[in-house]
Design a protein around this motif. Structure first.
Motif, PDB file in Angstrom:
ATOM      1  N   ASN A   5       3.241   5.811  -3.007  1.00 19.66           N
ATOM      2  CA  ASN A   5       4.399   6.598  -3.427  1.00 19.66           C
ATOM      3  C   ASN A   5       4.750   6.369  -4.892  1.00 19.66           C
ATOM      4  O   ASN A   5       5.901   6.577  -5.305  1.00 19.66           O
ATOM      5  CB  ASN A   5       5.590   6.290  -2.517  1.00 19.66           C
ATOM      6  CG  ASN A   5       5.407   6.920  -1.155  1.00 19.66           C
ATOM      7  OD1 ASN A   5       5.592   8.117  -1.008  1.00 19.66           O
ATOM      8  ND2 ASN A   5       5.006   6.137  -0.169  1.00 19.66           N
ATOM      9  N   ASP A   6       3.758   5.919  -5.658  1.00 17.20           N
ATOM     10  CA  ASP A   6       3.879   5.750  -7.116  1.00 17.20           C
ATOM     11  C   ASP A   6       4.994   4.795  -7.534  1.00 17.20           C
ATOM     12  O   ASP A   6       5.662   5.001  -8.546  1.00 17.20           O
ATOM     13  CB  ASP A   6       4.063   7.110  -7.809  1.00 17.20           C
ATOM     14  CG  ASP A   6       2.872   8.018  -7.593  1.00 17.20           C
ATOM     15  OD1 ASP A   6       1.724   7.519  -7.647  1.00 17.20           O
ATOM     16  OD2 ASP A   6       3.079   9.231  -7.365  1.00 17.20           O
TER      17      ASP A   6
ATOM     18  N   TYR B 201       0.840  -1.200   0.000  1.00 15.23           N
ATOM     19  CA  TYR B 201       0.000   0.000   0.000  1.00 15.23           C
ATOM     20  C   TYR B 201       0.879   1.255   0.000  1.00 15.23           C
ATOM     21  O   TYR B 201       0.640   2.197  -0.757  1.00 15.23           O
ATOM     22  CB  TYR B 201      -0.925  -0.027   1.221  1.00 15.23           C
ATOM     23  CG  TYR B 201      -1.810   1.180   1.371  1.00 15.23           C
ATOM     24  CD1 TYR B 201      -3.001   1.271   0.654  1.00 15.23           C
ATOM     25  CD2 TYR B 201      -1.467   2.226   2.225  1.00 15.23           C
ATOM     26  CE1 TYR B 201      -3.824   2.381   0.789  1.00 15.23           C
ATOM     27  CE2 TYR B 201      -2.278   3.324   2.360  1.00 15.23           C
ATOM     28  CZ  TYR B 201      -3.453   3.408   1.645  1.00 15.23           C
ATOM     29  OH  TYR B 201      -4.260   4.502   1.779  1.00 15.23           O
ATOM     30  N   VAL B 202       1.924   1.253   0.833  1.00 13.44           N
ATOM     31  CA  VAL B 202       2.832   2.397   0.906  1.00 13.44           C
ATOM     32  C   VAL B 202       3.583   2.571  -0.407  1.00 13.44           C
ATOM     33  O   VAL B 202       3.748   3.693  -0.899  1.00 13.44           O
ATOM     34  CB  VAL B 202       3.814   2.240   2.097  1.00 13.44           C
ATOM     35  CG1 VAL B 202       4.948   3.245   2.017  1.00 13.44           C
ATOM     36  CG2 VAL B 202       3.066   2.372   3.410  1.00 13.44           C
ATOM     37  N   LEU B 203       4.047   1.471  -0.994  1.00 17.22           N
ATOM     38  CA  LEU B 203       4.738   1.570  -2.278  1.00 17.22           C
ATOM     39  C   LEU B 203       3.834   2.195  -3.339  1.00 17.22           C
ATOM     40  O   LEU B 203       4.245   3.128  -4.050  1.00 17.22           O
ATOM     41  CB  LEU B 203       5.207   0.186  -2.739  1.00 17.22           C
ATOM     42  CG  LEU B 203       6.320  -0.470  -1.919  1.00 17.22           C
ATOM     43  CD1 LEU B 203       6.601  -1.874  -2.445  1.00 17.22           C
ATOM     44  CD2 LEU B 203       7.580   0.373  -1.901  1.00 17.22           C
ATOM     45  N   LYS B 204       2.600   1.707  -3.444  1.00 19.45           N
ATOM     46  CA  LYS B 204       1.660   2.253  -4.428  1.00 19.45           C
ATOM     47  C   LYS B 204       1.349   3.719  -4.149  1.00 19.45           C
ATOM     48  O   LYS B 204       1.263   4.531  -5.067  1.00 19.45           O
ATOM     49  CB  LYS B 204       0.370   1.437  -4.430  1.00 19.45           C
ATOM     50  CG  LYS B 204       0.517   0.054  -5.012  1.00 19.45           C
ATOM     51  CD  LYS B 204      -0.797  -0.702  -4.898  1.00 19.45           C
ATOM     52  CE  LYS B 204      -0.661  -2.162  -5.241  1.00 19.45           C
ATOM     53  NZ  LYS B 204      -1.926  -2.888  -5.023  1.00 19.45           N
TER      54      LYS B 204
ATOM     55  N   VAL C 249       7.475   2.254   7.677  1.00 25.41           N
ATOM     56  CA  VAL C 249       6.256   1.878   6.963  1.00 25.41           C
ATOM     57  C   VAL C 249       5.047   2.421   7.722  1.00 25.41           C
ATOM     58  O   VAL C 249       4.089   2.914   7.122  1.00 25.41           O
ATOM     59  CB  VAL C 249       6.158   0.348   6.776  1.00 25.41           C
ATOM     60  CG1 VAL C 249       4.823  -0.049   6.163  1.00 25.41           C
ATOM     61  CG2 VAL C 249       7.301  -0.152   5.904  1.00 25.41           C
ATOM     62  N   GLY C 250       5.111   2.388   9.049  1.00 28.40           N
ATOM     63  CA  GLY C 250       4.013   2.897   9.868  1.00 28.40           C
ATOM     64  C   GLY C 250       3.775   4.378   9.680  1.00 28.40           C
ATOM     65  O   GLY C 250       2.627   4.830   9.585  1.00 28.40           O
ATOM     66  N   VAL C 251       4.828   5.158   9.610  1.00 31.88           N
ATOM     67  CA  VAL C 251       4.683   6.597   9.382  1.00 31.88           C
ATOM     68  C   VAL C 251       4.137   6.840   7.978  1.00 31.88           C
ATOM     69  O   VAL C 251       3.241   7.655   7.769  1.00 31.88           O
ATOM     70  CB  VAL C 251       6.024   7.334   9.594  1.00 31.88           C
ATOM     71  CG1 VAL C 251       5.943   8.772   9.115  1.00 31.88           C
ATOM     72  CG2 VAL C 251       6.427   7.285  11.060  1.00 31.88           C
ATOM     73  N   GLU C 252       4.680   6.120   7.008  1.00 31.87           N
ATOM     74  CA  GLU C 252       4.277   6.312   5.612  1.00 31.87           C
ATOM     75  C   GLU C 252       2.834   5.888   5.338  1.00 31.87           C
ATOM     76  O   GLU C 252       2.175   6.458   4.481  1.00 31.87           O
ATOM     77  CB  GLU C 252       5.220   5.549   4.681  1.00 31.87           C
ATOM     78  CG  GLU C 252       6.630   6.078   4.675  1.00 31.87           C
ATOM     79  CD  GLU C 252       6.735   7.495   4.136  1.00 31.87           C
ATOM     80  OE1 GLU C 252       6.024   7.852   3.179  1.00 31.87           O
ATOM     81  OE2 GLU C 252       7.536   8.269   4.701  1.00 31.87           O
TER      82      GLU C 252
END
Length: 187
Positions: free
Chosen positions: A13-14, A8-11, A65-68
């Motif tokens: 952040n494009d 989810y975080v990767l997506k 990952v938690g912050v992002e």
């Protein structure tokens, strides 16, 4: 769940997931050792493994990952409605104890918290635990209360939908009971 949040975080952040290879064959408890042994360019680690990699000079914590991701309700406690109805005092006492823990981490230093949790992490140096707690404080990891908010519930559903785990969004009001958290004794 860790992989779903990471993707989810990767997506978010494009980052094109078709260009990322996530190795799921490594036992969860062995990922830090595999990374320090040369497997992969990145790893996602829970503590104390992330800080241990830094201390060994085997890696660097680049981001949280938690912050992002935003506040994902990673840990939730569930009980059958019948149990809750029949044991309200037990549920409230349990919730009060958790709230007391939340108040402890918000009112004590990183050193004091590290000292208190040291028995659960006997293989980890006190200085490492202190570094981890300081990082968690800096990232605002711990909430002040235990209320499972609608915003966090919605984020969790976004992550589950994004991972194709659910195709219908359940109702917050049907699944979440915040009354015990709202009534938790303030010490």
């Amino acid at each position: 769940m860790p992989e779903m949040v990471f993707e989810y975080v990767l997506k978010k952040n494009d980052i094109d997931l078709s260009k990322v290879r996530i190795d799921q064959s490594i036992d969860f408890g062995s990922t830090a050792a595999a990374f320090s042994g040369g497997k992969g360019d990145y790893t996602v680690e829970f503590e104390p493994s992330a800080t241990a990699l830094e201390e060994e000079g085997a890696g660097y914590v680049v981001s949280s990952v938690g912050v992002e991701s935003g506040y994902v309700p990673y840990t939730a406690f569930s009980a059958k409605k019948s149990y809750i109805d029949e044991h309200k005092d037990v549920i409230q006492s349990f919730t009060n104890a958790l709230q007391k823990g939340m108040e402890y981490v918000s009112s004590h230093t990183s050193e004091e918290i590290a000292e208190a949790i040291k028995p659960q992490f006997s293989e980890t140096k006190l200085s490492t635990l202190t570094t981890i707690v300081e990082r968690y404080h800096a990232q605002d990891t711990w909430k002040e209360d235990l209320v499972f908010s609608k915003e966090s519930f919605s984020l969790l559903l976004d992550i589950l939908e994004d991972a194709d785990v659910i195709d219908q969004r359940p109702s917050y009001d049907q699944l979440v009971n915040t009354s015990f958290a709202e009534n938790a004794e303030k010490h």
